[in-house]
Design an enzyme around this catalytic site. Structure first.
Site, PDB file in Angstrom:
ATOM      1  N   ASN A  87      57.617  16.104  19.931  1.00  0.00           N
ATOM      2  CA  ASN A  87      58.081  16.164  18.526  1.00  0.00           C
ATOM      3  C   ASN A  87      57.589  15.193  17.817  1.00  0.00           C
ATOM      4  O   ASN A  87      57.926  14.056  18.023  1.00  0.00           O
ATOM      5  CB  ASN A  87      59.565  16.293  18.727  1.00  0.00           C
ATOM      6  N   HIS A 114      58.475  23.711  12.896  1.00  0.00           N
ATOM      7  CA  HIS A 114      58.536  22.281  13.592  1.00  0.00           C
ATOM      8  C   HIS A 114      58.768  22.320  14.897  1.00  0.00           C
ATOM      9  O   HIS A 114      59.664  23.232  15.471  1.00  0.00           O
ATOM     10  CB  HIS A 114      59.836  21.670  12.877  1.00  0.00           C
ATOM     11  N   CYS A 141      61.894  15.469   9.904  1.00  0.00           N
ATOM     12  CA  CYS A 141      60.950  16.620  10.329  1.00  0.00           C
ATOM     13  C   CYS A 141      60.828  17.522   8.920  1.00  0.00           C
ATOM     14  O   CYS A 141      59.809  18.438   9.163  1.00  0.00           O
ATOM     15  CB  CYS A 141      61.881  17.131  11.431  1.00  0.00           C
TER      16      CYS A 141
HETATM   17  N1  ACO Z   1      65.694  13.434  32.148  1.00  0.00           N
HETATM   18  C1  ACO Z   1      66.618  13.932  33.382  1.00  0.00           C
HETATM   19  N2  ACO Z   1      67.857  14.199  32.655  1.00  0.00           N
HETATM   20  C2  ACO Z   1      68.099  14.036  31.642  1.00  0.00           C
HETATM   21  C3  ACO Z   1      67.387  13.577  30.453  1.00  0.00           C
HETATM   22  C4  ACO Z   1      66.010  13.392  30.856  1.00  0.00           C
HETATM   23  N3  ACO Z   1      64.798  12.919  30.129  1.00  0.00           N
HETATM   24  N4  ACO Z   1      67.987  13.609  29.459  1.00  0.00           N
HETATM   25  C5  ACO Z   1      69.212  13.849  29.615  1.00  0.00           C
HETATM   26  N5  ACO Z   1      69.450  14.246  30.696  1.00  0.00           N
HETATM   27  C6  ACO Z   1      70.584  14.541  31.467  1.00  0.00           C
HETATM   28  C7  ACO Z   1      71.704  14.196  30.736  1.00  0.00           C
HETATM   29  O1  ACO Z   1      72.217  12.779  30.998  1.00  0.00           O
HETATM   30  C8  ACO Z   1      72.763  15.156  31.431  1.00  0.00           C
HETATM   31  O2  ACO Z   1      73.216  14.730  32.424  1.00  0.00           O
HETATM   32  P1  ACO Z   1      74.794  14.980  33.115  1.00  0.00           P
HETATM   33  O3  ACO Z   1      74.835  16.330  33.262  1.00  0.00           O
HETATM   34  O4  ACO Z   1      74.699  14.223  34.315  1.00  0.00           O
HETATM   35  O5  ACO Z   1      75.575  14.433  32.006  1.00  0.00           O
HETATM   36  C9  ACO Z   1      71.876  16.369  31.485  1.00  0.00           C
HETATM   37  O6  ACO Z   1      70.531  15.865  31.528  1.00  0.00           O
HETATM   38  C10 ACO Z   1      72.034  17.420  30.260  1.00  0.00           C
HETATM   39  O7  ACO Z   1      72.028  16.803  29.131  1.00  0.00           O
HETATM   40  P2  ACO Z   1      72.254  17.489  27.709  1.00  0.00           P
HETATM   41  O8  ACO Z   1      71.898  16.497  26.632  1.00  0.00           O
HETATM   42  O9  ACO Z   1      73.438  18.454  27.863  1.00  0.00           O
HETATM   43  O10 ACO Z   1      70.764  18.520  27.705  1.00  0.00           O
HETATM   44  P3  ACO Z   1      70.554  19.723  26.855  1.00  0.00           P
HETATM   45  O11 ACO Z   1      70.172  20.779  27.825  1.00  0.00           O
HETATM   46  O12 ACO Z   1      71.268  19.707  25.636  1.00  0.00           O
HETATM   47  O13 ACO Z   1      69.082  19.304  26.373  1.00  0.00           O
HETATM   48  C11 ACO Z   1      67.858  18.455  24.631  1.00  0.00           C
HETATM   49  C12 ACO Z   1      68.803  18.044  25.711  1.00  0.00           C
HETATM   50  C13 ACO Z   1      66.418  18.557  25.084  1.00  0.00           C
HETATM   51  C14 ACO Z   1      67.813  17.034  23.957  1.00  0.00           C
HETATM   52  C15 ACO Z   1      68.411  19.398  23.732  1.00  0.00           C
HETATM   53  O14 ACO Z   1      69.687  19.170  23.445  1.00  0.00           O
HETATM   54  C16 ACO Z   1      67.554  19.687  22.360  1.00  0.00           C
HETATM   55  O15 ACO Z   1      66.342  19.843  22.515  1.00  0.00           O
HETATM   56  N6  ACO Z   1      68.308  19.279  21.363  1.00  0.00           N
HETATM   57  C17 ACO Z   1      67.506  19.729  20.163  1.00  0.00           C
HETATM   58  C18 ACO Z   1      66.879  18.293  19.738  1.00  0.00           C
HETATM   59  C19 ACO Z   1      66.002  18.405  18.780  1.00  0.00           C
HETATM   60  O16 ACO Z   1      65.303  19.274  18.289  1.00  0.00           O
HETATM   61  N7  ACO Z   1      65.771  17.095  18.182  1.00  0.00           N
HETATM   62  C20 ACO Z   1      64.749  16.899  17.273  1.00  0.00           C
HETATM   63  C21 ACO Z   1      65.157  17.836  15.923  1.00  0.00           C
HETATM   64  S1  ACO Z   1      65.157  16.572  14.625  1.00  0.00           S
HETATM   65  C22 ACO Z   1      63.834  15.960  14.587  1.00  0.00           C
HETATM   66  O17 ACO Z   1      62.658  16.479  14.827  1.00  0.00           O
HETATM   67  C23 ACO Z   1      63.547  14.567  14.286  1.00  0.00           C
END
Ligand code: ACO
Length: 321
Positions: free
Chosen positions: A277, A247, A111
Site C-alpha cells: 500500500n 487504491h 490514500c
Molecule cells: N503477521 C502475523 N500475524 C499478524 C500480523 C502479521 N503481520 N499482524 C497481525 N497479526 C495477528 C494479530 O495479532 C492477530 O492475532 P491474534 O488472533 O492472536 O490476536 C491475528 O493476526 C489477526 O489479526 P487481525 O487484525 O484480526 O487480522 P485481519 O484479518 O483483520 O487482517 C489487516 C489485518 C490485513 C490489516 C486487515 O484488517 C486489513 O487489510 N484492513 C484494512 C487495512 C487497510 O486497508 N489499510 C489501509 C487503508 S488506508 C490507507 O491506505 C492509508
C-alpha cells in the site's frame, strides 16, 4: 471543455523487501501477509526521498504527455509523508523540472490524495483558469512506520506516480468523493507536539496506527458506493467500464468490491503484490502501469476510486483519450 490524462509516470525505490525479509524484523511470515493482504514485496526508500521519487515520476509524465514544463499552470503533490513542511514538495518539483509558471502546493488526503488532486486540477482546467497541470502522488511511508508493529509495517511501501492533465474535449466525465472526519481515529499518525515557552503537550505517536478491521469494513462499503455513484450520475452500467483502478490496500478489499459490484475481477488491475500500500501514490502508480501496458484504447471508460485516512474517499469517471 473538460480535462484529460495526457501522460503518466512512476518511480519506485530500488530496494525490494520481501515478506521473508520482514519476518527477520517482526514476528510475521509470508503466508500470513499473502493470505490476509495479497502483498508479496514492497519497495522501501534507502536513499530516495519523497522529493526525488516525485521528480522522476513527474519527468516521465511530462515526457509521455509531450508537454513542456513551462506550460504547467499547477503542480499538486498528494502526500502525507513530505520530506519537510517547507518548502512544499510541489515547489521542489517545480524547481527541478523548470515549471516556472506553475502554482505549487501539497494535498494531504492520505490514500485519496491523488484522486483529490486530479479533481482539484480538473476544476481549474475545466473552468478555463489554466490549461495544464501535473498531479503527483508520492510517499515515503517507511519513515512513519513503527517497525516493531507487525500489524502495520508489513502493509505499506514507498513510491510515486504522476499524471499530466490537460484541457480536452473528452476526458474526465464525473467526480465523486467525501470525508467523514468523525471516524478519523481509526487511522492516525501523529506529528510534533505543541511546544513553545508557554505550553507543552505530550508527544503523539509519530507512527501509523490503524484499526485494520474498521478500515476494512469502511473500504468494502465505500468503494462500491463510489463506483455506483459515478455510474448512476452518468447513466452508465458496470458493463460499460473497461477497468476500475482502485487504491491498492488489500487484495481482499478489491475482491469484495468486485463481488458487490457484480463485476469480473479481471477489470480490477492490481499491483499491490509488488508494491504494498503506497497511500497517495497507489492509484497514480497503477494508472501509469495500466497506461503503459497498451491495454487501454481511445474511448475506454475507466473509473478510479480511493479511500483512506481522514477518513476520506474519492472517485473519478473518465474517457481515455
Ligand atoms: N503477521 C502475523 N500475524 C499478524 C500480523 C502479521 N503481520 N499482524 C497481525 N497479526 C495477528 C494479530 O495479532 C492477530 O492475532 P491474534 O488472533 O492472536 O490476536 C491475528 O493476526 C489477526 O489479526 P487481525 O487484525 O484480526 O487480522 P485481519 O484479518 O483483520 O487482517 C489487516 C489485518 C490485513 C490489516 C486487515 O484488517 C486489513 O487489510 N484492513 C484494512 C487495512 C487497510 O486497508 N489499510 C489501509 C487503508 S488506508 C490507507 O491506505 C492509508
Amino acid at each position: 471543455m473538460t480535462s484529460a490524462i495526457l501522460g503518466t509516470g512512476k518511480c519506485l525505490p530500488k530496494k525490494i523487501v520481501t515478506n521473508d525479509d520482514l519476518s527477520q524484523i517482526v514476528d510475521t511470515n509470508d503466508a500470513w501477509i499473502r493470505e490476509r493482504t495479497g502483498i508479496q514485496t514492497r519497495h522501501l526508500a534507502t536513499s530516495e526521498t519523497t522529493e526525488t521519487l516525485s521528480i522522476e515520476a513527474a519527468k516521465q509524465a511530462l515526457e509521455a504527455a509531450q508537454i513542456a514544463p513551462e506550460n504547467l499552470g499547477l503542480i499538486i503533490v498528494a502526500t502525507l509523508t513530505p520530506d519537510g513542511s517547507m518548502p512544499n514538495t510541489a515547489c521542489k518539483v517545480q524547481a527541478a523540472i523548470g515549471a516556472k509558471n506553475a502554482m505549487c502546493y501539497e494535498i494531504n488526503a492520505a490514500c485519496s490524495g491523488f484522486i483529490y488532486g486530479l479533481q482539484t486540477a480538473h476544476a481549474f482546467i475545466s473552468s478555463g483558469i489554466l490549461s495544464y497541470a501535473l498531479i503527483i502522488g508520492a510517499e515515503t511511508l517507511s519513515k512513519i512506520m513503527d517497525w516493531k508493529d507487525r500489524s502495520t509495517c508489513v502493509l505499506f511501501g514507498d513510491g510515486a506516480g504522476a499524471a499530466v492533465l490537460g484541457a480536452s474535449e473528452k476526458g474526465i466525465i464525473c467526480l465523486d468523493g467525501g470525508a467523514d472526519g468523525s471516524k478519523g481515529g481509526v487511522l492516525t499518525c501523529g506529528n510534533a507536539p505543541l511546544c513553545n515557552p508557554y505550553t507543552k503537550h505530550p508527544a503523539s505517536n509519530p507512527y501509523v496506527e490503524m484499526d485494520g478491521q474498521e478500515v476494512f469494513k469502511f473500504a468494502v462499503r465505500k468503494i462500491p458506493a463510489i463506483v455506483n455513484n459515478l455510474l448512476e450520475k452518468t447513466d452508465h452500467t458496470i458493463d460499460d467500464l473497461s477497468c476500475i483502478l482502485l487504491h491498492q490496500a488489500n487484495q481482499r478489499i478489491i475482491q469484495s468490491a468486485a463481488k458487490r459490484l457484480h463485476a469480473d475481477l479481471d477489470i480490477f488491475p492490481m499491483n499491490l503484490d509488488k508494491y504494498g500500500n503506497t497511500s497517495a501514490a497507489s492509484v497514480a502508480i497503477l494508472l501509469d502501469e495500466v497506461a503503459r501496458s497498451g491495454k487501454l484504447s481511445k474511448g475506454d471508460l475507466i473509473a478510479l476510486a480511493g479511500f483512506g485516512g481522514g477518513l476520506t474517499w474519492a472517485g473519478l469517471l473518465l474517457e481515455w483519450v
